[in-house]
Design an enzyme around this catalytic site. Structure first.
Site, short mmCIF file in Angstrom:
data_model
loop_
_atom_site.label_atom_id
_atom_site.label_comp_id
_atom_site.label_asym_id
_atom_site.label_seq_id
_atom_site.Cartn_x
_atom_site.Cartn_y
_atom_site.Cartn_z
N GLY A 214 0.84 -1.20 0.00
CA GLY A 214 0.00 0.00 0.00
C GLY A 214 0.86 1.24 0.00
O GLY A 214 2.05 1.18 -0.36
N ASN A 215 0.28 2.36 0.35
CA ASN A 215 1.06 3.60 0.45
C ASN A 215 0.44 4.50 1.51
O ASN A 215 -0.58 4.17 2.10
CB ASN A 215 1.15 4.29 -0.92
CG ASN A 215 -0.21 4.60 -1.48
OD1 ASN A 215 -0.93 5.43 -0.94
ND2 ASN A 215 -0.59 3.93 -2.57
N PHE A 216 1.04 5.65 1.73
CA PHE A 216 0.65 6.50 2.85
C PHE A 216 -0.52 7.43 2.55
O PHE A 216 -0.85 8.29 3.36
CB PHE A 216 1.84 7.35 3.31
CG PHE A 216 2.93 6.56 3.97
CD1 PHE A 216 2.65 5.77 5.07
CD2 PHE A 216 4.24 6.61 3.50
CE1 PHE A 216 3.65 5.04 5.70
CE2 PHE A 216 5.25 5.90 4.12
CZ PHE A 216 4.96 5.10 5.23
N ALA A 282 -3.96 7.48 -4.86
CA ALA A 282 -2.57 7.03 -5.01
C ALA A 282 -2.64 5.53 -5.29
O ALA A 282 -2.76 4.72 -4.37
CB ALA A 282 -1.79 7.33 -3.75
#
Ligand code: CTP
Length: 405
Positions: A214-216, A282
């Site tokens: 995943g990402n932030f 994102a």
């Protein structure tokens, strides 16, 4: 400003005043609104009357001030329901921590909170309190709740407070509150009849049932755009990756997805009827080639490397399927060479506009409530730099720039 172009002309405003020292500024606000042609009905809490007299506000507004549910000597009933229906907007200024708490939890023990609960119109809240009360987790949580109900918070400023302490908690100036209302009425309904697709948040790409790539991204920017577009009358489809603590205002059609491929499917479907797409998600560029059905075990599986495959590019897919008149807006979050990379994405994905933020700028990017962006266009018009401001204000600016296309 002439009355012909004055958005406040003829508007019905319920002005709720609560018991804080900034209540005296409500007199100036009343005067500004009346001068702009609005009809103002003041409701005061009993505590507000300790700070400013009803006579002052009744004189300035030209209407009797309401505090109680009925007038004691005549028994005349004040209907919070009809006030709620009469209002084109309700403003609570100043809003104390106490009233904000009551509004957040539906504690309708006075005329002001009762009218708030009955109000179908847009509600604006201008908090005013001591800096420590403002920063208390209870106040922070209550304000967040009000936002989730669709209320617009007019942020307090920093400065010297009644306690002589210096910090955040000074009520916004009456001129700023009047201007917020003015731009609300000027822009409301300007997206009526438009279908807007927004993607927001991260995507999660499963490795096994308990792990993911995943990402932030927190989704704040995308949700702010969705809420602003809905407020302005658009039909909104918000395709949201996994986020927490965010809510879309009533009326936004939220499609919850997890992976890039699910997001692509939902976005492609909405793009068939959308006029505009704003792709703020994102999206993970890669996903594991294989997803394990059971948890990968250290002892037995010994995974030293994780083969990845590329995810579909949602922006490029929508760009390739773009019909004449559709507007496609992308985001670019970069750590370096922001403008150069963004121009590349604009061209490669057939975007009409790209919103660039650089992680190098303080206050911009993931998780924070503010953003600082630049907007670039495909048709060669000059780029626009938007200074650091709240993500809600950035959302409004982005939509204004889309409307200009
Ligand atoms: N985007 C998308 N689908 C993807 C990747 C990106 O729709 N698979 C969209 C994003 O929502 C954003 C824009 O494309 O609007 C740019 O995203 P970004 O991640 O910056 O672009 P990439 O093409 O992935 O480029 P890179 O990661 O190399 O910077």
């Amino acid at each position: 400003m002439s009355h012909a172009t004055e958005p406040l002309q003829g508007k019905h405003i319920v002005l709720g005043i609560t018991g804080g020292i900034a209540a005296y500024k409500a007199a100036v606000l009343t005067r500004l609104l009346v001068k702009a042609g609005a009809e103002v009905q003041v409701i005061m809490t009993p505590a507000a009357r300790e700070f400013i007299t009803p006579l002052t506000l009744a004189t300035l507004s030209g209407k009797g001030v309401i505090t109680e549910f009925f007038t004691a000597n005549t028994g005349e009933w004040h209907s919070h329901v009809s006030l709620g229906l009469w209002a084109d907007a309700m403003v609570i200024a100043p809003a104390t921590a106490c009233t904000i708490g009551k509004m957040a939890h539906g504690i309708a023990d006075n005329m002001l909170v009762t009218s708030y609960l009955s109000c179908r119109a847009q509600v604006f809240v201008a908090p005013a309190m001591d800096l420590d009360m403002m920063a208390h987790p209870s106040t922070v949580a209550n304000i967040k709740r009000l936002r989730s109900y669709g209320n617009i918070i007019i942020e307090p400023g920093e400065g010297e407070l009644a306690s002589h302490l210096v910090g955040k908690g000074r009520m916004a100036e009456p001129e700023e509150i009047a201007d917020t209302l003015r731009s609300f009425f000027a822009s409301s309904g300007d997206l009526a009849g438009k279908h807007i697709l927004i993607t927001a948040g991260p995507t999660y790409e499963r490795i096994d049932p308990v792990r993911f790539i995943g990402n932030f991204s927190t989704g704040k920017m995308g949700y702010a755009i969705a809420n602003e577009a809905a407020r302005r009358g658009a039909q909104v489809t918000l395709v949201s990756g996994p986020v927490s603590g965010l809510s879309a205002i009533p009326g936004v059609n939220v499609v919850n997805v997890e992976s890039a491929r699910q997001m692509l499917a939902a976005a492609t479907e909405a793009w068939k009827t959308a006029d505009v797409a704003v792709l703020a998600a994102a999206v993970a560029d890669y996903r594991p080639e294989h997803q394990a059905d059971t948890k990968i075990k250290r002892e037995t599986d010994d995974v030293a490397s994780l083969p990845l495959v590329q995810n579909p590019d949602i922006a490029a897919t929508l760009g390739a399927a773009k019909r004449p008149g559709q507007v496609l807006v992308g985001f670019a979050l970069e750590t370096n060479n922001a403008i150069e990379y963004a121009i590349g994405k604009l061209q490669r994905k057939h975007l009409d506009m790209i919103v660039v933020n650089s992680l190098a700028d303080a206050g911009a990017g993931f998780g924070v409530d503010t953003n600082k962006v630049a907007i670039l266009y495909a048709d060669g018009r000059p780029s626009v730099n938007i200074p650091l401001e709240s993500k809600c204000d950035v959302a409004a600016d982005i939509i204004n720039n889309i409307l200009a296309l």
